[in-house]
Design an enzyme around this catalytic site. Structure first.
Site, PDB file in Angstrom:
ATOM      1  N   GLU A  26       1.638   4.607   1.024  1.00  0.00           N
ATOM      2  CA  GLU A  26       1.822   3.582   2.116  1.00  0.00           C
ATOM      3  C   GLU A  26       2.639   2.353   1.623  1.00  0.00           C
ATOM      4  OE1 GLU A  26      -0.902   0.564   3.117  1.00  0.00           O
ATOM      5  OE2 GLU A  26      -2.609   1.584   1.831  1.00  0.00           O
ATOM      6  N   VAL A 107      -2.430   2.844   6.633  1.00  0.00           N
ATOM      7  CA  VAL A 107      -3.109   3.993   6.214  1.00  0.00           C
ATOM      8  C   VAL A 107      -2.699   4.967   7.574  1.00  0.00           C
ATOM      9  CG1 VAL A 107      -4.889   5.505   5.825  1.00  0.00           C
ATOM     10  CG2 VAL A 107      -4.549   3.510   4.352  1.00  0.00           C
ATOM     11  N   ALA A 142      -7.924   1.026  13.149  1.00  0.00           N
ATOM     12  CA  ALA A 142      -7.177   2.391  13.597  1.00  0.00           C
ATOM     13  C   ALA A 142      -7.043   3.209  12.562  1.00  0.00           C
ATOM     14  CB  ALA A 142      -5.846   1.961  14.365  1.00  0.00           C
ATOM     15  N   LYS A 160     -12.358   0.032   2.428  1.00  0.00           N
ATOM     16  CA  LYS A 160     -12.295  -1.515   1.544  1.00  0.00           C
ATOM     17  C   LYS A 160     -13.792  -2.184   1.609  1.00  0.00           C
ATOM     18  CE  LYS A 160      -9.401  -2.683   4.806  1.00  0.00           C
ATOM     19  NZ  LYS A 160      -8.274  -3.591   5.648  1.00  0.00           N
TER      20      LYS A 160
HETATM   21  N1  PSU Z   1      -6.960  -1.679   1.436  1.00  0.00           N
HETATM   22  C1  PSU Z   1      -6.398  -2.730   0.495  1.00  0.00           C
HETATM   23  N2  PSU Z   1      -5.305  -3.317   0.643  1.00  0.00           N
HETATM   24  C2  PSU Z   1      -4.557  -3.222   1.908  1.00  0.00           C
HETATM   25  C3  PSU Z   1      -5.027  -2.208   2.692  1.00  0.00           C
HETATM   26  C4  PSU Z   1      -6.235  -1.474   2.608  1.00  0.00           C
HETATM   27  O1  PSU Z   1      -6.877  -2.662  -0.651  1.00  0.00           O
HETATM   28  O2  PSU Z   1      -3.627  -3.918   1.909  1.00  0.00           O
HETATM   29  C5  PSU Z   1      -4.383  -2.046   4.229  1.00  0.00           C
HETATM   30  C6  PSU Z   1      -4.130  -0.703   4.540  1.00  0.00           C
HETATM   31  O3  PSU Z   1      -2.697  -0.473   4.986  1.00  0.00           O
HETATM   32  C7  PSU Z   1      -5.074  -0.157   5.662  1.00  0.00           C
HETATM   33  C8  PSU Z   1      -5.020  -1.549   6.443  1.00  0.00           C
HETATM   34  O4  PSU Z   1      -4.438   0.844   6.264  1.00  0.00           O
HETATM   35  O5  PSU Z   1      -5.206  -2.554   5.325  1.00  0.00           O
HETATM   36  C9  PSU Z   1      -6.072  -1.496   7.340  1.00  0.00           C
HETATM   37  O6  PSU Z   1      -5.582  -2.619   7.995  1.00  0.00           O
HETATM   38  P1  PSU Z   1      -6.871  -3.081   9.376  1.00  0.00           P
HETATM   39  O7  PSU Z   1      -8.132  -3.257   8.692  1.00  0.00           O
HETATM   40  O8  PSU Z   1      -6.341  -4.256   9.948  1.00  0.00           O
HETATM   41  O9  PSU Z   1      -6.762  -1.837  10.225  1.00  0.00           O
END
Ligand code: PSU
Ligand code: MN
Length: 306
Positions: A26, A107, A142, A160
């Site tokens: 990604e 992701v 998502a 995370k």
């Molecule tokens: N985990 C990390 N750093 C990141 C992400 C995840 O340690 O930058 C990113 C990934 O690309 C994941 C996104 O798909 O955050 C998810 O964002 P959101 O929670 O806004 O859906």
């Protein structure tokens, strides 16, 4: 007319045509997850690790109005340094294409674009999931939606650490997404090896995971598979140590009214600062560790014909 056909790098196109192993990567982690120059160094190193493991890296992004599967070094550098890169989940990919804005893929969108190109394995850091307080904020990534509908194996260190991991596991179960911890009975927590939650399933080797993916596919199941690979012990930050740091960063985000897709990019630099860079080192180590395993899985899958 907008051209939505993915543009494959020559190396990725050759590997896919020949049935050789490819690992998707990604780009949100490059553009929004880490600061320069750690982001660029990590992106380059992760690609090198995939290559050393016998697979071809395919970093995915939208640049110059085209979906790119496999970037050259100039592309990586642009994502790592440009200021106005969009964070594009699946729903924003058409927006990036139609407006001509460069976009880093999350992701979710990386999974979808990898599947379009015929790539079955994807390495990342941690997936998005159910946020703490989601009962009132409704903030559920998502990434989970995409895992429910797109057949790509996502190699992560779990979800995370800023999330509600118990609720994230419940949601993955509801969505029918298999979750497999690697070499452990517990679900990892990104910076730490132990979330305190049991893993829904455990497999110990890349060969076993490849066999699982083949069976999942042969059954006609169309979801993704979440492979949860714990951070190497020497790089982990124990849960008790990182939890208060995350909590105070979350409070700061709430106080400043940060919501939605801005939450993660807001939190990560604050956690890095509060841990004097240890969280960044851990983040890099776990991504690298996931790249090693993803290459092994891709190689094992290719060995029996994808
Ligand atoms: N985990 C990390 N750093 C990141 C992400 C995840 O340690 O930058 C990113 C990934 O690309 C994941 C996104 O798909 O955050 C998810 O964002 P959101 O929670 O806004 O859906
Ligand atoms: Mn969100």
């Amino acid at each position: 007319m907008t051209d939505v056909t993915p543009l494959l790098s020559p190396e990725v196109a050759d590997a896919l045509a020949a049935g050789r192993p490819v690992v998707a990567l990604e780009s949100t982690i490059i553009a929004h997850g880490m600061a320069y120059p750690a982001n660029l160094e990590t992106a380059r190193r992760v690609e090198a690790i995939v290559r050393a493991g016998g697979a071809v890296p395919a970093t995915i992004a939208v640049l110059d109005r085209r979906i790119r599967i496999g970037l050259d070094d100039a592309g990586l550098e642009r994502l790592a340094t440009a200021r106005d890169v969009m964070k594009a989940s699946t729903r924003e990919v058409p927006l990036a294409l139609a407006t001509g804005r460069d976009a880093a893929t999350t992701v979710a969108s990386t999974m979808r674009l990898a599947a379009m190109a015929g790539i079955a394995v994807f390495a990342t850091g941690g997936i998005g999931g159910v946020h703490r307080g989601a009962a009132t904020s409704f903030d559920i990534s998502a990434d989970l939606t995409e895992l429910s509908r797109t057949p790509v194996a996502v190699v992560s260190a779990g979800a995370k650490a800023i999330l509600d991991l118990a609720l994230t596991l419940e949601m993955l179960e509801t969505l029918g997404v298999p979750v497999v911890s690697v070499g452990t009975d517990i679900f990892p927590a990104f910076y730490s090896r132990d979330s305190g939650l049991a893993a829904p399933a455990r497999l110990d080797t890349a060969g076993e995971i490849a066999a699982f993916i083949r069976a999942h596919r042969a059954l006609g199941l169309t979801s993704g598979v979440l492979v949860a690979n714990p951070i190497p012990a020497e790089h982990e930050i124990p849960g008790a140590e990182i939890a208060p740091v995350i909590e105070s960063a979350l409070l700061e985000a709430a106080a400043q009214g940060i919501t939605g897709k801005e939450v993660t990019p807001f939190l990560l630099p604050r956690v890095a600062e509060a841990t004097a860079g240890r969280s960044l080192k851990a983040n890099i180590a776990l991504v690298e560790n996931n790249a090693v395993l993803a290459a092994q899985i891709a190689v094992a899958l290719a060995a029996e014909g994808r």
